[in-house]
Write a protein that holds these residues in place. Sequence first.
Motif, PDB file in Angstrom:
ATOM      1  N   LEU A 184       0.830  -1.204   0.000  1.00  0.00           N
ATOM      2  CA  LEU A 184       0.000   0.000   0.000  1.00  0.00           C
ATOM      3  C   LEU A 184       0.864   1.253   0.000  1.00  0.00           C
ATOM      4  CD1 LEU A 184      -2.710   1.444   0.210  1.00  0.00           C
ATOM      5  CD2 LEU A 184      -2.648   1.068   2.683  1.00  0.00           C
ATOM      6  N   GLY A 185       1.901   1.273   0.846  1.00  0.00           N
ATOM      7  CA  GLY A 185       2.788   2.427   0.890  1.00  0.00           C
ATOM      8  C   GLY A 185       3.544   2.632  -0.411  1.00  0.00           C
ATOM      9  N   LEU A 186       4.037   1.523  -1.002  1.00  0.00           N
ATOM     10  CA  LEU A 186       4.769   1.623  -2.265  1.00  0.00           C
ATOM     11  C   LEU A 186       3.876   2.168  -3.379  1.00  0.00           C
ATOM     12  CD1 LEU A 186       6.887  -1.668  -2.354  1.00  0.00           C
ATOM     13  CD2 LEU A 186       7.748   0.673  -2.180  1.00  0.00           C
ATOM     14  N   ALA A 187       2.670   1.622  -3.481  1.00  0.00           N
ATOM     15  CA  ALA A 187       1.765   2.055  -4.557  1.00  0.00           C
ATOM     16  C   ALA A 187       1.407   3.527  -4.406  1.00  0.00           C
ATOM     17  CB  ALA A 187       0.505   1.189  -4.543  1.00  0.00           C
ATOM     18  N   ARG A 188       1.135   3.962  -3.197  1.00  0.00           N
ATOM     19  CA  ARG A 188       0.757   5.363  -3.003  1.00  0.00           C
ATOM     20  C   ARG A 188       1.932   6.302  -3.252  1.00  0.00           C
ATOM     21  NH1 ARG A 188      -2.513   7.018   1.957  1.00  0.00           N
ATOM     22  NH2 ARG A 188      -3.171   8.580   0.450  1.00  0.00           N
ATOM     23  N   ALA A 189       3.146   5.872  -2.846  1.00  0.00           N
ATOM     24  CA  ALA A 189       4.319   6.705  -3.086  1.00  0.00           C
ATOM     25  C   ALA A 189       4.599   6.832  -4.581  1.00  0.00           C
ATOM     26  CB  ALA A 189       5.528   6.103  -2.369  1.00  0.00           C
ATOM     27  N   ILE A 190       4.490   5.719  -5.322  1.00  0.00           N
ATOM     28  CA  ILE A 190       4.738   5.761  -6.767  1.00  0.00           C
ATOM     29  C   ILE A 190       3.691   6.610  -7.469  1.00  0.00           C
ATOM     30  CG2 ILE A 190       4.776   4.355  -8.867  1.00  0.00           C
ATOM     31  CD1 ILE A 190       5.994   2.101  -7.189  1.00  0.00           C
ATOM     32  N   GLU A 191       2.441   6.509  -7.033  1.00  0.00           N
ATOM     33  CA  GLU A 191       1.396   7.316  -7.654  1.00  0.00           C
ATOM     34  C   GLU A 191       1.648   8.804  -7.424  1.00  0.00           C
ATOM     35  OE1 GLU A 191      -3.458   7.525  -7.945  1.00  0.00           O
ATOM     36  OE2 GLU A 191      -2.546   6.841  -6.072  1.00  0.00           O
ATOM     37  N   ALA A 192       2.067   9.161  -6.204  1.00  0.00           N
ATOM     38  CA  ALA A 192       2.343  10.573  -5.920  1.00  0.00           C
ATOM     39  C   ALA A 192       3.505  11.089  -6.759  1.00  0.00           C
ATOM     40  CB  ALA A 192       2.644  10.751  -4.431  1.00  0.00           C
ATOM     41  N   LEU A 193       4.563  10.287  -6.891  1.00  0.00           N
ATOM     42  CA  LEU A 193       5.710  10.691  -7.695  1.00  0.00           C
ATOM     43  C   LEU A 193       5.364  10.743  -9.177  1.00  0.00           C
ATOM     44  CD1 LEU A 193       8.512   8.626  -5.912  1.00  0.00           C
ATOM     45  CD2 LEU A 193       8.136  11.098  -5.781  1.00  0.00           C
ATOM     46  N   GLY A 194       4.492   9.853  -9.616  1.00  0.00           N
ATOM     47  CA  GLY A 194       4.122   9.809 -11.029  1.00  0.00           C
ATOM     48  C   GLY A 194       3.291  10.986 -11.473  1.00  0.00           C
ATOM     49  N   HIS A 207       2.796  14.229   4.881  1.00  0.00           N
ATOM     50  CA  HIS A 207       2.133  12.934   4.706  1.00  0.00           C
ATOM     51  C   HIS A 207       2.990  11.982   3.882  1.00  0.00           C
ATOM     52  CE1 HIS A 207      -0.469  10.155   2.401  1.00  0.00           C
ATOM     53  NE2 HIS A 207      -1.065  10.001   3.564  1.00  0.00           N
ATOM     54  N   ASN A 208       3.535  12.458   2.770  1.00  0.00           N
ATOM     55  CA  ASN A 208       4.372  11.610   1.922  1.00  0.00           C
ATOM     56  C   ASN A 208       5.635  11.172   2.647  1.00  0.00           C
ATOM     57  OD1 ASN A 208       2.605  11.781  -0.280  1.00  0.00           O
ATOM     58  ND2 ASN A 208       3.506  13.707  -0.957  1.00  0.00           N
ATOM     59  N   ALA A 209       6.202  12.062   3.456  1.00  0.00           N
ATOM     60  CA  ALA A 209       7.383  11.697   4.235  1.00  0.00           C
ATOM     61  C   ALA A 209       7.050  10.610   5.253  1.00  0.00           C
ATOM     62  CB  ALA A 209       7.955  12.932   4.937  1.00  0.00           C
ATOM     63  N   LEU A 210       5.884  10.712   5.892  1.00  0.00           N
ATOM     64  CA  LEU A 210       5.478   9.695   6.861  1.00  0.00           C
ATOM     65  C   LEU A 210       5.234   8.343   6.180  1.00  0.00           C
ATOM     66  CD1 LEU A 210       3.055  11.759   9.132  1.00  0.00           C
ATOM     67  CD2 LEU A 210       5.334  10.917   9.713  1.00  0.00           C
ATOM     68  N   VAL A 211       4.692   8.385   4.965  1.00  0.00           N
ATOM     69  CA  VAL A 211       4.506   7.132   4.218  1.00  0.00           C
ATOM     70  C   VAL A 211       5.845   6.451   3.971  1.00  0.00           C
ATOM     71  CG1 VAL A 211       3.831   6.163   1.982  1.00  0.00           C
ATOM     72  CG2 VAL A 211       2.332   7.788   3.145  1.00  0.00           C
ATOM     73  N   LEU A 212       6.845   7.211   3.563  1.00  0.00           N
ATOM     74  CA  LEU A 212       8.179   6.644   3.332  1.00  0.00           C
ATOM     75  C   LEU A 212       8.782   6.116   4.623  1.00  0.00           C
ATOM     76  CD1 LEU A 212       9.624   9.273   0.825  1.00  0.00           C
ATOM     77  CD2 LEU A 212       8.750   6.983   0.318  1.00  0.00           C
ATOM     78  N   VAL A 213       8.595   6.845   5.725  1.00  0.00           N
ATOM     79  CA  VAL A 213       9.092   6.358   7.019  1.00  0.00           C
ATOM     80  C   VAL A 213       8.415   5.040   7.392  1.00  0.00           C
ATOM     81  CG1 VAL A 213       9.140   6.839   9.498  1.00  0.00           C
ATOM     82  CG2 VAL A 213       9.743   8.638   7.880  1.00  0.00           C
ATOM     83  N   ILE A 241       3.457  -4.418  -8.065  1.00  0.00           N
ATOM     84  CA  ILE A 241       3.290  -2.964  -8.082  1.00  0.00           C
ATOM     85  C   ILE A 241       4.083  -2.362  -9.248  1.00  0.00           C
ATOM     86  CG2 ILE A 241       3.744  -0.822  -6.829  1.00  0.00           C
ATOM     87  CD1 ILE A 241       1.479  -2.353  -5.612  1.00  0.00           C
ATOM     88  N   ALA A 242       5.316  -2.840  -9.431  1.00  0.00           N
ATOM     89  CA  ALA A 242       6.154  -2.323 -10.517  1.00  0.00           C
ATOM     90  C   ALA A 242       5.552  -2.648 -11.885  1.00  0.00           C
ATOM     91  CB  ALA A 242       7.563  -2.911 -10.408  1.00  0.00           C
ATOM     92  N   LEU A 243       5.014  -3.855 -12.052  1.00  0.00           N
ATOM     93  CA  LEU A 243       4.404  -4.233 -13.327  1.00  0.00           C
ATOM     94  C   LEU A 243       3.177  -3.380 -13.639  1.00  0.00           C
ATOM     95  CD1 LEU A 243       4.700  -8.123 -13.214  1.00  0.00           C
ATOM     96  CD2 LEU A 243       5.943  -6.565 -14.704  1.00  0.00           C
ATOM     97  N   ILE A 244       2.390  -3.095 -12.621  1.00  0.00           N
ATOM     98  CA  ILE A 244       1.226  -2.222 -12.825  1.00  0.00           C
ATOM     99  C   ILE A 244       1.683  -0.842 -13.277  1.00  0.00           C
ATOM    100  CG2 ILE A 244      -0.652  -1.028 -11.625  1.00  0.00           C
ATOM    101  CD1 ILE A 244      -0.948  -3.577  -9.900  1.00  0.00           C
ATOM    102  N   ASP A 373      -5.954   7.552  -8.669  1.00  0.00           N
ATOM    103  CA  ASP A 373      -6.304   6.689  -7.525  1.00  0.00           C
ATOM    104  C   ASP A 373      -6.156   5.201  -7.847  1.00  0.00           C
ATOM    105  OD1 ASP A 373      -7.058   8.991  -5.976  1.00  0.00           O
ATOM    106  OD2 ASP A 373      -8.956   9.033  -7.081  1.00  0.00           O
ATOM    107  N   TRP A 374      -5.205   4.872  -8.718  1.00  0.00           N
ATOM    108  CA  TRP A 374      -4.979   3.477  -9.057  1.00  0.00           C
ATOM    109  C   TRP A 374      -4.248   2.719  -7.956  1.00  0.00           C
ATOM    110  CZ3 TRP A 374       0.093   1.905  -9.057  1.00  0.00           C
ATOM    111  CH2 TRP A 374       1.065   2.903  -9.168  1.00  0.00           C
ATOM    112  N   SER A 375      -3.627   3.441  -7.027  1.00  0.00           N
ATOM    113  CA  SER A 375      -2.793   2.791  -6.017  1.00  0.00           C
ATOM    114  C   SER A 375      -3.607   1.906  -5.068  1.00  0.00           C
ATOM    115  CB  SER A 375      -2.041   3.843  -5.198  1.00  0.00           C
ATOM    116  OG  SER A 375      -2.929   4.751  -4.570  1.00  0.00           O
ATOM    117  N   PHE A 376      -4.880   2.223  -4.863  1.00  0.00           N
ATOM    118  CA  PHE A 376      -5.694   1.423  -3.946  1.00  0.00           C
ATOM    119  C   PHE A 376      -5.893   0.002  -4.488  1.00  0.00           C
ATOM    120  CE2 PHE A 376      -7.235   5.861  -3.398  1.00  0.00           C
ATOM    121  CZ  PHE A 376      -6.755   6.064  -2.113  1.00  0.00           C
ATOM    122  N   ALA A 377      -6.306  -0.096  -5.750  1.00  0.00           N
ATOM    123  CA  ALA A 377      -6.485  -1.417  -6.358  1.00  0.00           C
ATOM    124  C   ALA A 377      -5.152  -2.138  -6.507  1.00  0.00           C
ATOM    125  CB  ALA A 377      -7.174  -1.280  -7.716  1.00  0.00           C
ATOM    126  N   ALA A 378      -4.097  -1.393  -6.815  1.00  0.00           N
ATOM    127  CA  ALA A 378      -2.773  -2.006  -6.966  1.00  0.00           C
ATOM    128  C   ALA A 378      -2.309  -2.648  -5.665  1.00  0.00           C
ATOM    129  CB  ALA A 378      -1.762  -0.956  -7.433  1.00  0.00           C
TER     130      ALA A 378
END
Length: 426
Positions: A184-194, A207-213, A241-244, A373-378
């Motif tokens: 969940l953290g990886l998908a949300r971080a990648i979506e934010a960066l993307g 919030h993003n910093a706390l997700v990474l922590v 997650i990477a393939l998605i 909001d694709w990170s939730f399903a991912a």
Amino acid sequence: MWKVTASLSALLLGTFPLSFVAEPTAIGVVGLVSGSLLFASVLLLKPGERSFFNRLIRPYLAAALVLCAWIVIQILPLPFVAHSIWKSASEALDTQLRGSISVDLSSSLGALIVVLSALGTFVAATAISVEPRRAKWIANAVMWTASAFATAILIEHAIGRILPDLRGLAPHSAVLVSLIGIPLGLARAIEALGQGRTGEGVRSAIHNALVLVGIVLMLSAALVNAAREIAIPMGVGAILIALIWLTRRSRISALASIVAVMALAAIAAASAISLRDKAELPLAISFSKAPGNVMDMSVNVLADVPRQGIGAGAISALLPTYADPAEANAPEMASAAGAALAEMGAPFFWCACAIILLASMAFYLGAVRRGRDWSFAASGAAVIPGIMLAAFILPDRLTVGGTILLAASTGMAAAQRISRLRTNAE
């Protein structure tokens, strides 16, 4: 509806302290709260959200009700399919006992309550998460709770090196919660960066910093607790997650992507099964690294288990009859999958595995096809196979709190698998 969202978030955060109390107490609290949230979330849905929710929830609800029905059948007094232990008990007590499939009715009833609580949490999370802003609340609650479990593992590890007697303070099977939080953290971080930015304003940056922590904490806890065993399930989740993300960035169609993933998964599974070291053992325990005496006991248990199983949650009642009396530790199966197979029966267990993988594929397709909001399903697509693989390797099973977190995470993924706006347009 926001009050219900806050209440569900509080329940998810509360699973961490509940993991330190007695299991019957935790089951009672979770069952009461999840049932209340189920009715409140469904009743407070707006008309447009309710129609979307009704179409969305049906297949998941049908599968869950089949599981509940099977557990009820295992509890019912059915002498013609009852476990042989009831006949032995009747002879020993010189009285007529109407046996059941389950060898421990109280444990099976407790398992049924946990399943119903998880179903209530899943439905409530799905109803709440049809609106992406509310889904983010659920995602945050899952992330912070998983981070709390990870922190407990790290603290226990640090203290245990100095004071060995204090080991075992962390919640049982807390490492499995990392397999829920990390994807969940990886998908949300990648979506934010993307999106070309990490957020808007100081609040989003924090919030993003706390997700990474949180991701770092969970990775550290997983590697400290079970580095070798947990690496494969964790790696599979990260790869999905990477393939998605790659599929979304490229011009590959969603159908071609899922076919390629299924082919790779089939090749990997066939290779792992054919090349496993313990090919002579039942598949459900052949990937376990448990000691020899535990493996021998597990083989004997699975050899004696009838096709209808011994009852959900009843494995702990049967294991002492197979364990060495001189063994100090409480007996456990070599793998969680072996325990589940023994409890539910081989036909039901393998059918359930297939249905669970189908749900993961549905989440994968949803994540690839969605816009924002694709990170939730991912995360749902990655969590399910990760937890399943861990069950074939580790003996640990999700506690009540972990089960509730998993239900909320997958409910959130189910709600965000399809865009409500796109569905309305169609």
